[in-house]
Design a protein around this motif. Structure first.
Motif, PDB file in Angstrom:
ATOM      1  N   SER A  25     -47.902 -23.602-118.155  1.00  0.00           N
ATOM      2  CA  SER A  25     -48.167 -24.269-119.424  1.00  0.00           C
ATOM      3  C   SER A  25     -48.994 -25.530-119.277  1.00  0.00           C
ATOM      4  CB  SER A  25     -46.838 -24.631-120.118  1.00  0.00           C
ATOM      5  OG  SER A  25     -46.105 -23.471-120.406  1.00  0.00           O
ATOM      6  N   VAL A  26     -48.780 -26.284-118.214  1.00  0.00           N
ATOM      7  CA  VAL A  26     -49.470 -27.565-118.051  1.00  0.00           C
ATOM      8  C   VAL A  26     -50.560 -27.374-117.016  1.00  0.00           C
ATOM      9  CG1 VAL A  26     -49.123 -30.006-117.672  1.00  0.00           C
ATOM     10  CG2 VAL A  26     -47.235 -28.609-118.441  1.00  0.00           C
ATOM     11  N   TYR A  27     -51.653 -26.775-117.399  1.00  0.00           N
ATOM     12  CA  TYR A  27     -52.595 -26.350-116.383  1.00  0.00           C
ATOM     13  C   TYR A  27     -54.002 -26.901-116.565  1.00  0.00           C
ATOM     14  CZ  TYR A  27     -53.561 -23.278-112.440  1.00  0.00           C
ATOM     15  OH  TYR A  27     -53.844 -22.799-111.200  1.00  0.00           O
ATOM     16  N   SER A  28     -54.207 -27.789-117.517  1.00  0.00           N
ATOM     17  CA  SER A  28     -55.573 -28.259-117.738  1.00  0.00           C
ATOM     18  C   SER A  28     -55.858 -29.559-116.979  1.00  0.00           C
ATOM     19  CB  SER A  28     -55.840 -28.440-119.228  1.00  0.00           C
ATOM     20  OG  SER A  28     -54.899 -29.330-119.776  1.00  0.00           O
ATOM     21  N   ASP A  29     -55.099 -30.626-117.278  1.00  0.00           N
ATOM     22  CA  ASP A  29     -55.356 -31.903-116.621  1.00  0.00           C
ATOM     23  C   ASP A  29     -54.529 -31.980-115.341  1.00  0.00           C
ATOM     24  OD1 ASP A  29     -56.005 -34.402-115.872  1.00  0.00           O
ATOM     25  OD2 ASP A  29     -55.339 -35.397-117.692  1.00  0.00           O
ATOM     26  N   LYS A  30     -55.006 -31.333-114.292  1.00  0.00           N
ATOM     27  CA  LYS A  30     -54.208 -31.232-113.068  1.00  0.00           C
ATOM     28  C   LYS A  30     -54.187 -32.525-112.262  1.00  0.00           C
ATOM     29  CE  LYS A  30     -56.518 -27.528-111.887  1.00  0.00           C
ATOM     30  NZ  LYS A  30     -56.982 -26.294-111.203  1.00  0.00           N
ATOM     31  N   ASN A  31     -55.088 -33.460-112.551  1.00  0.00           N
ATOM     32  CA  ASN A  31     -55.136 -34.701-111.780  1.00  0.00           C
ATOM     33  C   ASN A  31     -53.825 -35.470-111.797  1.00  0.00           C
ATOM     34  OD1 ASN A  31     -57.783 -34.321-111.019  1.00  0.00           O
ATOM     35  ND2 ASN A  31     -58.638 -35.564-112.669  1.00  0.00           N
ATOM     36  N   VAL A  69     -53.508 -41.055 -97.717  1.00  0.00           N
ATOM     37  CA  VAL A  69     -53.901 -39.753 -98.260  1.00  0.00           C
ATOM     38  C   VAL A  69     -54.912 -39.136 -97.300  1.00  0.00           C
ATOM     39  CG1 VAL A  69     -54.954 -38.537-100.203  1.00  0.00           C
ATOM     40  CG2 VAL A  69     -53.514 -40.558-100.614  1.00  0.00           C
ATOM     41  N   THR A  70     -54.643 -37.924 -96.842  1.00  0.00           N
ATOM     42  CA  THR A  70     -55.499 -37.268 -95.859  1.00  0.00           C
ATOM     43  C   THR A  70     -56.062 -35.971 -96.428  1.00  0.00           C
ATOM     44  OG1 THR A  70     -54.185 -38.204 -94.045  1.00  0.00           O
ATOM     45  CG2 THR A  70     -55.621 -36.324 -93.527  1.00  0.00           C
ATOM     46  N   LEU A  71     -57.381 -35.789 -96.268  1.00  0.00           N
ATOM     47  CA  LEU A  71     -58.062 -34.578 -96.736  1.00  0.00           C
ATOM     48  C   LEU A  71     -58.305 -33.639 -95.557  1.00  0.00           C
ATOM     49  CD1 LEU A  71     -60.799 -36.322 -98.946  1.00  0.00           C
ATOM     50  CD2 LEU A  71     -58.423 -35.795 -99.542  1.00  0.00           C
ATOM     51  N   ASP A  72     -58.109 -32.363 -95.791  1.00  0.00           N
ATOM     52  CA  ASP A  72     -58.360 -31.350 -94.763  1.00  0.00           C
ATOM     53  C   ASP A  72     -59.021 -30.153 -95.442  1.00  0.00           C
ATOM     54  OD1 ASP A  72     -58.419 -29.536 -92.716  1.00  0.00           O
ATOM     55  OD2 ASP A  72     -56.277 -29.687 -92.213  1.00  0.00           O
ATOM     56  N   ALA A  73     -60.347 -30.255 -95.608  1.00  0.00           N
ATOM     57  CA  ALA A  73     -61.072 -29.205 -96.325  1.00  0.00           C
ATOM     58  C   ALA A  73     -61.043 -27.882 -95.572  1.00  0.00           C
ATOM     59  CB  ALA A  73     -62.520 -29.651 -96.555  1.00  0.00           C
ATOM     60  N   GLU A  74     -61.088 -27.950 -94.249  1.00  0.00           N
ATOM     61  CA  GLU A  74     -61.132 -26.725 -93.459  1.00  0.00           C
ATOM     62  C   GLU A  74     -59.888 -25.862 -93.681  1.00  0.00           C
ATOM     63  OE1 GLU A  74     -61.449 -25.407 -88.732  1.00  0.00           O
ATOM     64  OE2 GLU A  74     -61.881 -27.475 -89.336  1.00  0.00           O
ATOM     65  N   ASN A  75     -58.733 -26.503 -93.769  1.00  0.00           N
ATOM     66  CA  ASN A  75     -57.489 -25.761 -93.953  1.00  0.00           C
ATOM     67  C   ASN A  75     -56.976 -25.809 -95.405  1.00  0.00           C
ATOM     68  OD1 ASN A  75     -56.853 -24.924 -91.145  1.00  0.00           O
ATOM     69  ND2 ASN A  75     -56.894 -27.152 -90.798  1.00  0.00           N
ATOM     70  N   ARG A  76     -57.773 -26.374 -96.282  1.00  0.00           N
ATOM     71  CA  ARG A  76     -57.455 -26.479 -97.712  1.00  0.00           C
ATOM     72  C   ARG A  76     -56.087 -27.153 -97.900  1.00  0.00           C
ATOM     73  NH1 ARG A  76     -58.326 -21.040 -99.677  1.00  0.00           N
ATOM     74  NH2 ARG A  76     -56.163 -20.866-100.328  1.00  0.00           N
ATOM     75  N   ARG A  77     -55.963 -28.340 -97.294  1.00  0.00           N
ATOM     76  CA  ARG A  77     -54.709 -29.092 -97.397  1.00  0.00           C
ATOM     77  C   ARG A  77     -54.983 -30.517 -97.864  1.00  0.00           C
ATOM     78  NH1 ARG A  77     -52.465 -26.508 -92.268  1.00  0.00           N
ATOM     79  NH2 ARG A  77     -53.360 -28.276 -91.142  1.00  0.00           N
ATOM     80  N   LEU A  78     -54.018 -31.034 -98.611  1.00  0.00           N
ATOM     81  CA  LEU A  78     -54.046 -32.432 -99.044  1.00  0.00           C
ATOM     82  C   LEU A  78     -52.692 -33.037 -98.701  1.00  0.00           C
ATOM     83  CD1 LEU A  78     -55.373 -34.803-100.662  1.00  0.00           C
ATOM     84  CD2 LEU A  78     -54.309 -33.830-102.713  1.00  0.00           C
ATOM     85  N   THR A  79     -52.690 -34.190 -98.034  1.00  0.00           N
ATOM     86  CA  THR A  79     -51.440 -34.800 -97.566  1.00  0.00           C
ATOM     87  C   THR A  79     -51.300 -36.205 -98.123  1.00  0.00           C
ATOM     88  OG1 THR A  79     -51.543 -33.529 -95.510  1.00  0.00           O
ATOM     89  CG2 THR A  79     -50.109 -35.464 -95.532  1.00  0.00           C
ATOM     90  N   ASP A 190     -61.242 -28.291-104.471  1.00  0.00           N
ATOM     91  CA  ASP A 190     -62.050 -29.499-104.646  1.00  0.00           C
ATOM     92  C   ASP A 190     -61.218 -30.773-104.501  1.00  0.00           C
ATOM     93  OD1 ASP A 190     -60.691 -28.873-106.951  1.00  0.00           O
ATOM     94  OD2 ASP A 190     -62.258 -29.573-108.315  1.00  0.00           O
ATOM     95  N   TYR A 191     -59.868 -30.633-104.408  1.00  0.00           N
ATOM     96  CA  TYR A 191     -59.040 -31.802-104.149  1.00  0.00           C
ATOM     97  C   TYR A 191     -59.069 -32.220-102.681  1.00  0.00           C
ATOM     98  CZ  TYR A 191     -57.319 -31.678-108.900  1.00  0.00           C
ATOM     99  OH  TYR A 191     -57.246 -31.723-110.275  1.00  0.00           O
ATOM    100  N   THR A 192     -59.930 -31.610-101.912  1.00  0.00           N
ATOM    101  CA  THR A 192     -60.183 -32.095-100.550  1.00  0.00           C
ATOM    102  C   THR A 192     -61.520 -32.827-100.489  1.00  0.00           C
ATOM    103  OG1 THR A 192     -61.204 -29.987 -99.902  1.00  0.00           O
ATOM    104  CG2 THR A 192     -58.832 -30.245 -99.499  1.00  0.00           C
ATOM    105  N   ARG A 194     -63.776 -36.028-100.976  1.00  0.00           N
ATOM    106  CA  ARG A 194     -63.505 -37.469-100.945  1.00  0.00           C
ATOM    107  C   ARG A 194     -63.763 -38.139-102.297  1.00  0.00           C
ATOM    108  NH1 ARG A 194     -63.537 -41.794 -96.872  1.00  0.00           N
ATOM    109  NH2 ARG A 194     -63.732 -43.732 -98.048  1.00  0.00           N
ATOM    110  N   TYR A 195     -64.912 -37.846-102.900  1.00  0.00           N
ATOM    111  CA  TYR A 195     -65.267 -38.531-104.142  1.00  0.00           C
ATOM    112  C   TYR A 195     -64.221 -38.278-105.214  1.00  0.00           C
ATOM    113  CZ  TYR A 195     -67.417 -39.515-108.614  1.00  0.00           C
ATOM    114  OH  TYR A 195     -67.650 -39.985-109.884  1.00  0.00           O
ATOM    115  N   LYS A 196     -63.811 -37.025-105.357  1.00  0.00           N
ATOM    116  CA  LYS A 196     -62.852 -36.674-106.409  1.00  0.00           C
ATOM    117  C   LYS A 196     -61.514 -37.382-106.212  1.00  0.00           C
ATOM    118  CE  LYS A 196     -60.746 -32.649-108.661  1.00  0.00           C
ATOM    119  NZ  LYS A 196     -61.385 -32.779-109.979  1.00  0.00           N
ATOM    120  N   ILE A 197     -61.018 -37.351-104.953  1.00  0.00           N
ATOM    121  CA  ILE A 197     -59.722 -37.968-104.679  1.00  0.00           C
ATOM    122  C   ILE A 197     -59.798 -39.490-104.807  1.00  0.00           C
ATOM    123  CG2 ILE A 197     -58.031 -38.403-102.850  1.00  0.00           C
ATOM    124  CD1 ILE A 197     -57.696 -35.713-104.161  1.00  0.00           C
ATOM    125  N   GLU A 198     -60.835 -40.096-104.248  1.00  0.00           N
ATOM    126  CA  GLU A 198     -60.954 -41.555-104.307  1.00  0.00           C
ATOM    127  C   GLU A 198     -61.065 -42.025-105.753  1.00  0.00           C
ATOM    128  OE1 GLU A 198     -63.589 -45.215-102.342  1.00  0.00           O
ATOM    129  OE2 GLU A 198     -63.912 -43.142-101.703  1.00  0.00           O
TER     130      GLU A 198
END
Length: 626
Positions: A25-31, A69-79, A190-192, A194-198
């Motif tokens: 149900s809550v799927y639009s503003d995922k930020n 906050v750590t980005l891992d685009a290769e493994n599609r992980r956000l920590t 796309d949550y990996t 940098r620009y989007k997360i920062e």
């Protein structure tokens, strides 16, 4: 390495339902998920800072709180990792497997029908922000070690109905605190970036009181992107409106703009900083009977509690914090409630909030009216509860009236329009403005252009009975006692209605009183009716009829008092019924009872005897058709 098999647990039923709703149900503003996880991490750091006052060893060699906050685009992980208080297995099960906070059912009911931004607004308000992680992740791991303990644990779930808890490799776990690892869905990769997360962190969480660092890949050096400086310690001139708005969202869990921002430092006998906000939308639990304020208490920037009653209940919609320099850090809940310093702070903050509302009403009436439309029903509780500030609250109050044409009026404006010989402020209570405006009890007041306050909120039936007056004028219900309109002159050229009844009508009124003796306490000619035949009012010493209904609905009413039936002696129906002779005795009795039925219906009630009413009405129509 893990040496014990993971234990699998089913989510509490409400959590399972909540997770399903969160994803579907809550799927639009995922930020929103990132803000909620960072807020949780900041709370963990604040809790450790508080606990370390009594036990400094909890900090070890790592005394500086931080969130990474750590980005891992290769493994599609956000920590998201913090070095806060941490959790052991029991804490993980309690915090992440159940929902202890009340209101979950209400949340699920509301969020089921919400979509888009509306749904996102609801997430933080209900204290279930952690579960928003499943909007972007198909698996979440929480690796945590509680401060002061050697063992670490890992909580894992795919959000589909169960979770596991197992020991974690101590070499792979945080030295202290929690690491939340999100295994992102394909469409959330796309949550990996940098620009989007920062950008998201700076816009939504830039003012949490803990520094935030960002790694753009697992082996990169962390870079500080938020310094954790307490916004409330800065001078107002150094804070932008955008920064205030971001901070408001972080402390309120809401996405709206603050309708009013109050930021100041009190100095003198007691020193404290205040940063408080009036929301522009209603919190979901505004009328929860157990609802108290949402003001956080800090002592020298150390978070103490969000359960201290720092504002009266009628200001419970205010969000924000107070940071005191005078209170001791090691305060128990009992000490907080009994502290004379806190009592003085509460008095000071309450006075300042009301003063700021007065300023807004004076400087920008349109903006103030938006606040009143949203929270006026709550502020009016203070008229009943807070005698000391009643005059201020009366000045802040706004009302719809019979003369306002749907607009809001202040009591000062009402007073300026008082009619000659008018000695009271008249009001009508109910639950619907349109029905109130159409009440027959108002007819005589309209005929004399006497303004009547229309009060549709439940609290209105209570505060008007608390001995309230405005500049010496008492509040008087138009449905209670005599109208006393005779001394108020009619507009020039208007004929004066007479309450004098002819002998025939007087005899009929006596007959009606006898006929309805079991239902009414009196039947009398009315000076408040001009168009209607009848209306019901309470006795002079009785309870207002709307208050009586409210108390009866809650099971607290004494034995219902019989109302007074007022009859318009000039009305054609009354005159014709009075003219009926002995041969029409049955019609006369039906007429008397139908007058009472009509008065009840006009008062928003059902006839006492619906079957009898139906039969009487049918007989009367049949007679008319012969």
């Amino acid at each position: 390495m893990t040496t014990t098999a993971p234990e699998t647990h089913a989510f509490e039923a409400d959590v399972a339902k909540l997770l399903h709703l969160m994803v579907h149900s809550v799927y639009s503003d995922k930020n929103v998920f990132l803000r909620e996880l960072i807020s949780n991490a900041a709370d963990a750091c604040e809790k450790l800072r508080y606990d370390s006052i009594a036990n400094p060893a909890l900090l070890g060699e790592d005394a500086t709180p931080r969130i990474t906050v750590t980005l891992d685009a290769e493994n599609r992980r956000l920590t998201i990792e913090d070095n806060g208080i941490g959790m052991n297995p029991a804490d993980l099960a309690d915090a992440l497997g159940t929902i202890a906070r009340s209101g979950t059912k209400s949340f699920m009911e509301r969020i089921s029908g919400a979509s888009g931004t509306d749904g996102a607004h609801l997430i933080g308000q209900f204290g279930v922000g952690f579960y928003s992680a499943f909007m972007v992740a198909d698996k979440v791991d929480v690796i945590s070690r509680k401060a002061g303990e050697a063992d670490a644990a890992i909580w894992s779930s795919d959000g589909l109905g169960s979770y596991t808890i197992a020991p974690a490799d101590p070499h792979q776990a945080p030295a202290r605190g929690s690491r939340v690892v999100l295994h992102l869905m394909e469409d959330a990769k796309d949550y990996t970036e940098r620009y989007k997360i920062e950008h998201s962190i700076k816009s939504q969480s830039g003012h949490v009181p803990v520094p935030i660092y960002l790694r753009d890949k697992p082996d990169a050096e962390p870079v500080e992107i938020a310094d954790g400086a307490a916004l409330w310690t800065k001078p107002k001139s150094a804070v932008s409106e955008a920064e205030y708005a971001d901070f408001y969202r972080s402390v309120s869990g809401q996405f709206d703009e603050p309708a009013l921002t109050v930021h100041y430092r009190a100095e003198g006998r007691h020193e404290y900083s205040v940063l408080a906000f009036v929301p522009s939308t209603k919190p979901f639990d505004l009328f929860d009977p157990d609802r108290t304020g949402r003001i956080k208490l800090y002592v020298n920037r150390v978070f103490i509690t969000d359960e201290a009653e720092l504002l009266p209940r009628y200001l419970r919609f205010v969000r924000g914090l107070v940071d005191s320099s005078d209170l001791p850090l090691n305060m128990s809940r009992e000490m907080i409630q009994q502290s004379p310093i806190l009592a003085a702070i509460k008095k000071g903050i309450t006075g300042r909030m009301l003063s700021e509302l007065e300023k807004r009403a004076s400087a920008d009436n349109d903006a103030y009216l938006k606040i009143w439309e949203t929270f006026g029903a709550v502020l009016k509780e203070g008229l009943y509860e807070d005698y000391e500030r009643r005059e201020t609250l009366l000045g802040l109050a706004r009302f719809k009236t019979t003369a306002s044409d749907g607009n809001w009026r202040s009591l000062a404006e009402y007073e300026a329009a008082l009619k000659e010989n008018q000695t009271a402020i008249y009001y009508a209570t109910g639950n619907d403005l349109d029905r109130l405006a159409a009440s027959p009890q108002l007819e005589g007041f309209r005929a004399r252009s006497v303004e009547v306050l229309l009060l549709p909120d439940q609290v209105d039936s209570f505060w008007v009975t608390a001995g309230v007056d405005y500049k010496g004028k008492p509040f008087k219900s138009v449905t209670q006692g005599g109208a006393d309109l005779g001394l108020i002159p009619l507009p020039e050229g208007s004929p004066a209605p007479s309450t004098e009844a002819s002998d025939q009508v007087s005899d009929f009124l006596a007959f009606v009183k006898t006929t309805l003796a079991d239902a009414v306490s009196d039947v009398r000619a009315s000076d408040r009716l001009t168009d209607s035949a009848v209306c019901l009012v309470a006795a002079e010493s009785g309870m207002d009829r709307e208050l009586e209904r409210l108390l009866a609905a809650s099971g607290r009413a004494p034995a219902a008092a019989k109302p007074v039936l007022e009859v318009n002696p000039r009305h054609d129906l009354v005159i014709k019924l009075a003219a009926l002779g002995e041969a029409d005795a049955a019609l006369r009795e039906d007429g008397a009872r139908l007058l009472f039925d009509e008065a009840q219906i006009a008062d928003g009630e059902q006839p006492v005897d619906p079957r009898g009413f139906s039969a009487r009405l049918a007989r009367t129509i049949l007679r008319a058709l012969r």
